[in-house]
Design a protein around this motif. Structure first.
Motif, PDB file in Angstrom:
ATOM      1  N   ASP A 135      -9.757 -14.572   2.716  1.00 37.34           N
ATOM      2  CA  ASP A 135      -8.362 -14.185   2.468  1.00 37.34           C
ATOM      3  C   ASP A 135      -7.992 -12.863   3.116  1.00 37.34           C
ATOM      4  N   SER A 136      -8.974 -12.053   3.489  1.00 37.16           N
ATOM      5  CA  SER A 136      -8.688 -10.733   4.052  1.00 37.16           C
ATOM      6  C   SER A 136      -8.311 -10.794   5.535  1.00 37.16           C
ATOM      7  N   TYR A 137      -8.396 -11.981   6.142  1.00 37.15           N
ATOM      8  CA  TYR A 137      -8.095 -12.116   7.572  1.00 37.15           C
ATOM      9  C   TYR A 137      -6.717 -12.742   7.784  1.00 37.15           C
ATOM     10  N   GLY A 138      -5.960 -12.150   8.711  1.00 36.99           N
ATOM     11  CA  GLY A 138      -4.641 -12.688   9.025  1.00 36.99           C
ATOM     12  C   GLY A 138      -4.662 -13.648  10.188  1.00 36.99           C
ATOM     13  N   THR A 139      -5.580 -13.410  11.149  1.00 36.11           N
ATOM     14  CA  THR A 139      -5.709 -14.270  12.336  1.00 36.11           C
ATOM     15  C   THR A 139      -7.126 -14.801  12.410  1.00 36.11           C
ATOM     16  N   VAL A 140      -7.247 -16.098  12.678  1.00 35.78           N
ATOM     17  CA  VAL A 140      -8.568 -16.721  12.801  1.00 35.78           C
ATOM     18  C   VAL A 140      -8.648 -17.441  14.142  1.00 35.78           C
ATOM     19  N   PHE A 141      -9.516 -16.942  15.023  1.00 34.18           N
ATOM     20  CA  PHE A 141      -9.847 -17.656  16.252  1.00 34.18           C
ATOM     21  C   PHE A 141     -10.860 -18.734  15.878  1.00 34.18           C
ATOM     22  N   ILE A 142     -10.625 -19.962  16.315  1.00 37.66           N
ATOM     23  CA  ILE A 142     -11.508 -21.057  15.918  1.00 37.66           C
ATOM     24  C   ILE A 142     -11.992 -21.788  17.166  1.00 37.66           C
ATOM     25  N   GLY A 143     -13.306 -21.765  17.380  1.00 34.07           N
ATOM     26  CA  GLY A 143     -13.877 -22.339  18.593  1.00 34.07           C
ATOM     27  C   GLY A 143     -14.851 -23.477  18.338  1.00 34.07           C
ATOM     28  N   PHE A 159     -11.990 -27.076   7.932  1.00 32.08           N
ATOM     29  CA  PHE A 159     -10.567 -27.063   7.596  1.00 32.08           C
ATOM     30  C   PHE A 159     -10.310 -27.611   6.188  1.00 32.08           C
ATOM     31  N   ASP A 160     -11.158 -28.517   5.734  1.00 26.77           N
ATOM     32  CA  ASP A 160     -11.041 -29.011   4.356  1.00 26.77           C
ATOM     33  C   ASP A 160     -11.385 -27.916   3.346  1.00 26.77           C
ATOM     34  N   THR A 161     -12.229 -26.978   3.752  1.00 23.46           N
ATOM     35  CA  THR A 161     -12.786 -25.987   2.833  1.00 23.46           C
ATOM     36  C   THR A 161     -11.873 -24.788   2.617  1.00 23.46           C
ATOM     37  N   TYR A 162     -11.169 -24.362   3.669  1.00 21.06           N
ATOM     38  CA  TYR A 162     -10.418 -23.102   3.598  1.00 21.06           C
ATOM     39  C   TYR A 162      -8.908 -23.324   3.673  1.00 21.06           C
ATOM     40  N   ASP A 163      -8.187 -22.455   2.975  1.00 15.86           N
ATOM     41  CA  ASP A 163      -6.722 -22.495   2.953  1.00 15.86           C
ATOM     42  C   ASP A 163      -6.181 -21.536   4.013  1.00 15.86           C
ATOM     43  N   PHE A 164      -5.456 -22.064   4.986  1.00 15.88           N
ATOM     44  CA  PHE A 164      -4.928 -21.264   6.084  1.00 15.88           C
ATOM     45  C   PHE A 164      -3.452 -20.907   5.899  1.00 15.88           C
ATOM     46  N   SER A 165      -2.913 -21.085   4.731  1.00 15.99           N
ATOM     47  CA  SER A 165      -1.501 -20.790   4.483  1.00 15.99           C
ATOM     48  C   SER A 165      -1.183 -19.341   4.853  1.00 15.99           C
ATOM     49  N   GLY A 166      -0.167 -19.136   5.688  1.00 19.30           N
ATOM     50  CA  GLY A 166       0.247 -17.799   6.077  1.00 19.30           C
ATOM     51  C   GLY A 166      -0.594 -17.149   7.152  1.00 19.30           C
ATOM     52  N   LYS A 167      -1.654 -17.815   7.605  1.00 16.44           N
ATOM     53  CA  LYS A 167      -2.522 -17.252   8.635  1.00 16.44           C
ATOM     54  C   LYS A 167      -2.098 -17.727  10.040  1.00 16.44           C
ATOM     55  N   THR A 168      -2.604 -17.029  11.042  1.00 15.45           N
ATOM     56  CA  THR A 168      -2.402 -17.430  12.428  1.00 15.45           C
ATOM     57  C   THR A 168      -3.704 -18.012  12.960  1.00 15.45           C
ATOM     58  N   ILE A 169      -3.636 -19.201  13.528  1.00 13.50           N
ATOM     59  CA  ILE A 169      -4.810 -19.872  14.096  1.00 13.50           C
ATOM     60  C   ILE A 169      -4.738 -19.800  15.612  1.00 13.50           C
ATOM     61  N   LEU A 190      -3.620 -30.604  10.135  1.00 13.16           N
ATOM     62  CA  LEU A 190      -4.515 -30.268   9.027  1.00 13.16           C
ATOM     63  C   LEU A 190      -4.070 -29.014   8.293  1.00 13.16           C
ATOM     64  N   GLU A 191      -3.454 -28.076   9.032  1.00 19.68           N
ATOM     65  CA  GLU A 191      -3.045 -26.797   8.451  1.00 19.68           C
ATOM     66  C   GLU A 191      -1.563 -26.536   8.737  1.00 19.68           C
ATOM     67  N   PRO A 192      -0.669 -27.288   8.121  1.00 22.52           N
ATOM     68  CA  PRO A 192       0.765 -27.175   8.431  1.00 22.52           C
ATOM     69  C   PRO A 192       1.397 -25.858   7.990  1.00 22.52           C
ATOM     70  N   LYS A 193       0.744 -25.110   7.113  1.00 24.06           N
ATOM     71  CA  LYS A 193       1.311 -23.852   6.633  1.00 24.06           C
ATOM     72  C   LYS A 193       0.808 -22.640   7.422  1.00 24.06           C
ATOM     73  N   ALA A 194       0.077 -22.899   8.500  1.00 23.79           N
ATOM     74  CA  ALA A 194      -0.410 -21.828   9.371  1.00 23.79           C
ATOM     75  C   ALA A 194       0.411 -21.796  10.654  1.00 23.79           C
ATOM     76  N   LYS A 195       0.392 -20.654  11.327  1.00 21.01           N
ATOM     77  CA  LYS A 195       1.049 -20.509  12.627  1.00 21.01           C
ATOM     78  C   LYS A 195       0.010 -20.740  13.719  1.00 21.01           C
ATOM     79  N   MET A 196       0.363 -21.490  14.758  1.00 17.72           N
ATOM     80  CA  MET A 196      -0.559 -21.771  15.847  1.00 17.72           C
ATOM     81  C   MET A 196      -0.176 -20.979  17.080  1.00 17.72           C
ATOM     82  N   VAL A 197      -1.162 -20.309  17.683  1.00 16.18           N
ATOM     83  CA  VAL A 197      -0.970 -19.576  18.932  1.00 16.18           C
ATOM     84  C   VAL A 197      -1.667 -20.365  20.054  1.00 16.18           C
TER      85      VAL A 197
END
Length: 225
Positions: A135-143, A159-169, A190-197
């Motif tokens: 929860d302490s991270y705002g942006t998550v790079f995922i490789g 993606f099933d395990t973590y909630d990305f709401s409000g985060k940037t992927i 999978l994460e409709p409440k996250a922002k995608m870059v």
């Protein structure tokens, strides 16, 4: 008598209009008070996400075939592993490696066969460790590497395990010719409440000389420190 009835009639009309006006004010107030409830948290979440530290999460499974690895300064790394390290160093981010509880084989053909069976069964391999302070991270790079024109199934577990709401992927991948294979769109579903870059995908044939390309990409999306 007629005058008295007239006065009473006017008084009744006055009361009716007064009550109607009060009812209209209450309805309008309700509508106005509902707007900040939906708008303000979204704005505050975006600001909070922008101020939080970034995290690089990656899955890399080099096998016994040379094109799944890269040698940098005499050290052999998985293709996606190397890409993750370059991002982590240049974005001043924390890093976490996704590892399965049951290790994969390093034999190329056996790994190919196993991962195809996992995909066909929509299987979710268990992850060995967890991110305690996610929860302490705002942006998550995922490789991840592209397997069978998709993400490895263990990424679906993630993606099933973590909630990305409000985060940037920010997705990144390595591939053998299929580029992203549509996986950023899958992540968005999978994460409709996250922002995608906009992400970056690099061919395994180019990963050896890709450091500057990765740095340039980080600059373009505003994450180069």
């Amino acid at each position: 008598m007629k005058k008295l009835l007239s006065i009473m009639f006017m008084f009744c009309l006055f009361m009716i209009f007064t009550l109607a006006a009060c009812g209209s004010d209450n309805e309008q107030t309700g509508n106005n008070s509902s707007k900040p409830v939906t708008a303000e948290p979204a704005a505050s979440e975006q600001k909070e996400a922008a101020n939080k530290k970034a995290l690089v999460v990656f899955f890399s499974m080099p096998d016994n075939v040379d094109d799944s690895t890269v040698v940098i300064n005499g050290k052999k790394l998985g293709n996606t592993q190397y890409m993750a390290y370059v991002i982590q160093q240049n974005a001043d981010a924390d890093i976490f490696r996704i590892e399965p509880k049951t290790p994969y084989t390093t034999n190329h053909q056996a790994l190919v066969n196993q991962t195809k069976k996992e995909q066909d069964a929509n299987f979710r391999p268990a992850i060995k460790d967890s991110i305690a302070n996610f929860d302490s991270y705002g942006t998550v790079f995922i490789g991840y590497p592209i397997w069978w024109s998709d993400m490895p199934m263990i990424m679906y577990t993630f993606f099933d395990t973590y909630d990305f709401s409000g985060k940037t992927i920010v997705p990144f991948s390595t591939h053998g010719g299929s580029r992203f294979a549509g996986t950023p769109s899958i992540i968005e579903q999978l994460e409709p409440k996250a922002k995608m870059v906009k992400g970056l995908t690099i061919s395994r044939d180019d990963i050896q000389e890709a450091e500057q390309d990765i740095i340039n990409w980080l600059e373009n999306i505003g994450y180069k420190k």
